[in-house]
Design an enzyme around this catalytic site. Structure first.
Site: not given
Ligand code: DQA
Length: 151
Positions: A10-11, A18, A23, A74, A77, A98, A100, A107
């Site tokens: 998501p997002n 964003r 990011y 990825n 959240a 995985e 990020h 964080r």
């Molecule tokens: C994320 C880190 C997560 O905590 C966050 O909710 C994201 C992006 C990252 O790529 O740094 O949406 O996965």
């Protein structure tokens, strides 16, 4: 030829606009183009899906063994909340990396726990878009070594 399913949670469709301080300014389209080029260079292929919906990601993981040898994810959240994604990956038993963009351990405390980490072969966190490229290289190398053992 190895085939990898790339999943964005998501997002991540909003990358570029964003929270660029966290990011970066690279867009998801640019990341996807780079992943496709990298896969091709390494003699492999990727299928890429972004979804804001947990069940869509679960369905994609469940269907992955029909076409794919590994998963690069990825989960955004959902990393920190989703037992369902973890169970789906554990069920299909495909090697999963995985990634990020941000360093989740630098964080907020709620980002320090990943439900996926214990069932992933590894995690790459904190290198911006490079986390994806490093993750794909690591996964394809793992698949190559694993397949070589079975020859
Ligand atoms: C994320 C880190 C997560 O905590 C966050 O909710 C994201 C992006 C990252 O790529 O740094 O949406 O996965």
């Amino acid at each position: 030829m190895s085939s990898v399913l790339v999943l964005h949670g998501p997002n991540l469709n909003l990358l570029g606009t964003r929270e660029p301080g966290v990011y970066g300014s690279v867009t998801l389209k640019e990341i996807n183009a780079q992943l496709m080029a990298l896969a091709q260079q390494m003699g492999s292929e990727v299928e890429i899906l972004q979804s804001n919906h947990e069940g869509v990601l679960v369905d994609a993981i469940q269907n992955a063994p029909e076409k794919h040898d590994g998963i690069l994810i990825n989960a955004a959240a959902y990393t920190h909340t989703s037992v369902a994604l973890r169970d789906a990956i554990a069920a299909v038993k495909l090697p999963t990396v995985e990634v990020h963009l941000s360093n989740i351990y630098q964080r907020e405390a709620f980002r320090h726990h990943s439900y996926l980490a214990p069932i992933a072969i590894g995690q790459i966190s904190g290198f911006g878009a490079n986390s994806y490229y490093l993750g794909l290289q690591a996964l394809l190398t793992h698949l190559r070594e694993h397949n070589a053992q079975n020859v």
